[in-house]
Design a protein around this motif. Structure first.
Motif, PDB file in Angstrom:
ATOM      1  N   ASN A 109       0.822  -1.266  -0.122  1.00 44.51           N
ATOM      2  CA  ASN A 109      -0.267   0.031  -0.018  1.00 44.51           C
ATOM      3  C   ASN A 109       0.883   1.372   0.168  1.00 44.51           C
ATOM      4  O   ASN A 109       2.160   1.145   0.332  1.00 44.51           O
ATOM      5  N   TRP A 110       0.275   2.268  -0.399  1.00 42.14           N
ATOM      6  CA  TRP A 110       0.937   3.735  -0.560  1.00 42.14           C
ATOM      7  C   TRP A 110       1.656   4.042   0.940  1.00 42.14           C
ATOM      8  O   TRP A 110       2.927   4.668   0.852  1.00 42.14           O
ATOM      9  N   ASP A 113       4.798   2.024   1.043  1.00 41.59           N
ATOM     10  CA  ASP A 113       5.641   2.402   0.136  1.00 41.59           C
ATOM     11  C   ASP A 113       6.658   3.326   0.369  1.00 41.59           C
ATOM     12  O   ASP A 113       7.763   3.706   0.272  1.00 41.59           O
ATOM     13  N   ASP A 114       5.645   4.583   0.681  1.00 46.92           N
ATOM     14  CA  ASP A 114       6.400   5.711   0.997  1.00 46.92           C
ATOM     15  C   ASP A 114       7.360   5.851   2.155  1.00 46.92           C
ATOM     16  O   ASP A 114       8.338   6.395   2.117  1.00 46.92           O
ATOM     17  N   TRP A 145       3.388  -0.796  -6.802  1.00 47.24           N
ATOM     18  CA  TRP A 145       4.227  -0.042  -5.822  1.00 47.24           C
ATOM     19  C   TRP A 145       5.824   0.179  -6.025  1.00 47.24           C
ATOM     20  O   TRP A 145       6.334   0.995  -5.450  1.00 47.24           O
ATOM     21  N   ARG A 148       5.413   3.248  -8.232  1.00 48.61           N
ATOM     22  CA  ARG A 148       5.445   4.491  -7.327  1.00 48.61           C
ATOM     23  C   ARG A 148       6.804   4.685  -6.551  1.00 48.61           C
ATOM     24  O   ARG A 148       7.295   5.806  -6.456  1.00 48.61           O
ATOM     25  N   LEU A 185      -2.473   6.457  -7.820  1.00 44.23           N
ATOM     26  CA  LEU A 185      -1.341   6.336  -6.887  1.00 44.23           C
ATOM     27  C   LEU A 185      -0.068   6.608  -7.402  1.00 44.23           C
ATOM     28  O   LEU A 185       0.949   7.110  -6.778  1.00 44.23           O
ATOM     29  N   LYS A 188       0.102  10.031  -8.487  1.00 47.29           N
ATOM     30  CA  LYS A 188       0.564  11.216  -7.230  1.00 47.29           C
ATOM     31  C   LYS A 188       1.893  11.012  -6.952  1.00 47.29           C
ATOM     32  O   LYS A 188       2.419  11.962  -6.449  1.00 47.29           O
ATOM     33  N   GLY A 189       2.373   9.885  -7.340  1.00 45.44           N
ATOM     34  CA  GLY A 189       3.743   9.538  -6.822  1.00 45.44           C
ATOM     35  C   GLY A 189       4.670  10.366  -7.582  1.00 45.44           C
ATOM     36  O   GLY A 189       5.422  11.005  -6.974  1.00 45.44           O
TER      37      GLY A 189
END
Length: 239
Positions: A109-110, A113-114, A145, A148, A185, A188-189
């Motif tokens: 999930n983001w 990931d972030d 993922w 991203r 997503l 957005k990344g």
């Protein structure tokens, strides 16, 4: 070592809050595993347990961290990533292959990931820039993922804001590869990456956006220009 992991899981279950669990799930489109424990509480737990394991070798701490990642819970991932990030001064050039495997296998999930990209992958490529080409190659992955991550890995925290100090050649190459990605997503990344790059050189990012605005998804475009003055935003948003 499994005792440590089991104790952490036990404490996380004890801290579970139903309202927090509902709130956690509302942040994600995909299904997530969450204990429903607030992040500050999780980070304190991570610090407390790190004091108990910091005498261990890097390899053993990595093994414990992977066990936590295997559980799939957001909070366990937060602890694992925090531990690994604390070891950044001990990273070897070969650790990248471990991190790449974890990213592909456990990050789903983001949020994970972030966290992983900002605190593990970014420091890694700053130490060993030879891996930047590998990071850029993730933009072609079937795993969203990883795609991203190919952008977010170029972002770092500077004071209270996000920025990137990497070359525009690398940044724009990743943005080119992700330009028409269907996943919002991912959009957005890379939009976030461009926004972070604009902190140091607004003109180059603005020029890039203007060259590609006809094709660039509006989601990515809005992210990219977020820190720009109203006049430039207006120009970029005009069709």
């Amino acid at each position: 070592m499994s005792v440590i992991v089991n104790n952490i899981k036990k404490e996380l279950r004890e801290f579970t809050n139903t309202d927090v669990k509902k709130s956690d799930k509302s942040f994600f489109k995909e299904k997530v595993k969450t204990y429903g424990v607030r992040t500050p509480v999780v980070r304190k737990l991570a610090n407390r347990y790190f004091k108990k394991i910091k005498h261990l070798s890097k390899e053993d701490i990595f093994k414990l961290s992977e066990k936590l990642l295997q559980g799939g819970y957001n909070q366990e991932a937060t602890i694992a990533i925090q531990w690994v990030a604390k070891l950044k001064d001990k990273y070897s050039v070969y650790d990248f292959e471990i991190f790449e495997k974890w990213l592909d296998k456990y990050i789903d999930n983001w949020g994970k990931d972030d966290d992983f990209c900002l605190h593990v992958i970014h420091p890694m490529i700053e130490l060993y820039p030879t891996w930047i080409e590998n990071v850029k190659s993730w933009a072609y992955s079937d795993n969203m993922w990883l795609r991203r991550a190919s952008a977010v890995s170029f972002i770092t925290t500077i004071g209270e804001f996000y920025a990137t100090k990497h070359s525009f050649k690398d940044i724009f190459e990743v943005a080119d590869r992700l330009l028409l990605d269907k996943e919002d997503l991912v959009q957005k990344g890379y939009g976030w990456m461009l926004k972070s790059a604009s902190v140091h050189n607004q003109k180059q990012v603005f020029d890039y956006v203007m060259r590609h605005k006809e094709k660039m998804p509006r989601t990515a475009l809005r992210y990219a220009i977020e820190k720009m003055p109203p006049k430039l935003k207006q120009q970029a948003m005009q069709k």
